[in-house]
Design a protein around this motif. Structure first.
Motif, short mmCIF file in Angstrom:
data_model
loop_
_atom_site.label_atom_id
_atom_site.label_comp_id
_atom_site.label_asym_id
_atom_site.label_seq_id
_atom_site.Cartn_x
_atom_site.Cartn_y
_atom_site.Cartn_z
N ASP A 1 0.82 -1.21 0.00
CA ASP A 1 0.00 0.00 0.00
C ASP A 1 0.85 1.26 0.00
O ASP A 1 0.53 2.25 -0.66
CB ASP A 1 -0.95 0.00 1.21
N LEU B 1 -5.55 5.74 2.40
CA LEU B 1 -5.36 4.51 1.64
C LEU B 1 -4.63 3.45 2.45
O LEU B 1 -4.99 2.26 2.41
CB LEU B 1 -4.58 4.82 0.36
N ARG C 1 -8.63 0.11 3.25
CA ARG C 1 -8.75 0.02 1.80
C ARG C 1 -10.16 -0.30 1.32
O ARG C 1 -10.41 -0.35 0.13
CB ARG C 1 -7.81 -1.07 1.28
N ARG C 2 -11.13 -0.58 2.20
CA ARG C 2 -12.43 -1.06 1.72
C ARG C 2 -13.37 0.07 1.33
O ARG C 2 -14.01 0.01 0.29
CB ARG C 2 -13.07 -1.95 2.79
N ILE D 1 -7.45 4.31 -7.44
CA ILE D 1 -7.72 3.67 -6.16
C ILE D 1 -9.02 2.89 -6.22
O ILE D 1 -9.12 1.76 -5.74
CB ILE D 1 -7.76 4.74 -5.04
N THR E 1 -11.27 -0.17 -3.99
CA THR E 1 -11.75 0.65 -2.89
C THR E 1 -13.04 1.38 -3.30
O THR E 1 -13.08 2.07 -4.31
CB THR E 1 -10.70 1.69 -2.48
#
Length: 237
Positions: A116, A152, A156-157, A183, A188
């Motif tokens: 990430d 981020l 991340r969801r 993203i 995401t």
């Protein structure tokens, strides 16, 4: 549905900022909420993040979890919901890298954290160049990139974005929203709050319109862009 908000109400003393709104966000979507100042947009995001108390009868569900039972730190750490607040609010006395690493404090998946972080620097080369620079010395646009990067790496969801375009020059705004699209393509889901209705409605797939704490319109953004009421109130006629 990934996020479901039912009968959301938020009050600050006698001021009712949000008055019984309901909406949903599907997994992988980009959804926007538009409205004037004071419409209740920021309060809606803060309620989802559990930063403000909600009224009796409010139901907040995220992927089968009752959000009203979660304190803010667990919303981020356990559910993967991140929040980019209005005004960026980076830690100015810390470096870019320290800001990012601080956001990973609750994570135990070190390999995924490394991926990430690499993604943040790939999306925002300016941050890679300034990783040892104090965040307080960055430009406003660079600080906004850092705020998004921090979100981020923390979750991340679902990413909640509060007025990300505020104060940005057009080129930096374009760069930022291009990164947000990337993203989203990586999986995401994005819920965006924007006063810049033109920008939000072109970026998102679906939208909601708030006025004085009430939901007054909703639908595909193409339909909202063509709506005479939206045109007159938010798009300059």
């Amino acid at each position: 549905m990934l996020l479901r908000v039912d009968n959301l109400s938020v009050a600050y003393g006698a001021i009712r900022a949000v008055q019984g709104i309901s909406f949903g966000v599907e997994r992988g979507e980009i959804v926007c909420i538009i409205g004037a100042n004071g419409a209740g947009k920021s309060s809606t995001l803060r309620a989802i993040s559990r930063l403000v108390p909600v009224g009796t009868g409010t139901r907040l569900w995220f992927d089968g979890h009752d959000l009203t039972r979660y304190p803010p730190h667990r919303v981020v750490r356990e559910l993967g919901i991140s929040h980019v607040p209005e005004g960026r609010r980076v830690f100015g006395n810390l470096t870019v890298m320290e800001n990012l690493l601080l956001a990973t404090f609750g994570r135990r998946d070190k390999a995924a954290v490394a991926r990430d972080l690499a993604m943040v620097f790939d999306l925002f080369p300016r941050l890679a160049e300034r990783r040892q620079q104090k965040a307080g010395t960055l430009s406003g646009g660079e600080q906004q990139m850092l705020a998004v990067g921090r979100a981020l790496v923390s979750g991340r969801r679902l990413m909640l974005l509060d007025e990300p375009s505020m104060g940005l020059a057009p080129l930096l705004m374009q760069e930022l929203f291009k990164a947000l699209e990337a993203i989203n393509r990586e999986g995401t889901t994005i819920l965006l709050v924007e006063q810049n209705a033109h920008l939000a409605l072109h970026f998102a797939r679906r939208g909601y319109v708030l006025e004085t704490g009430r939901l007054v319109l909703e639908g595909p953004t193409a339909a909202l862009l063509a709506n005479p009421q939206v045109k007159e109130a938010y798009l300059g006629g």
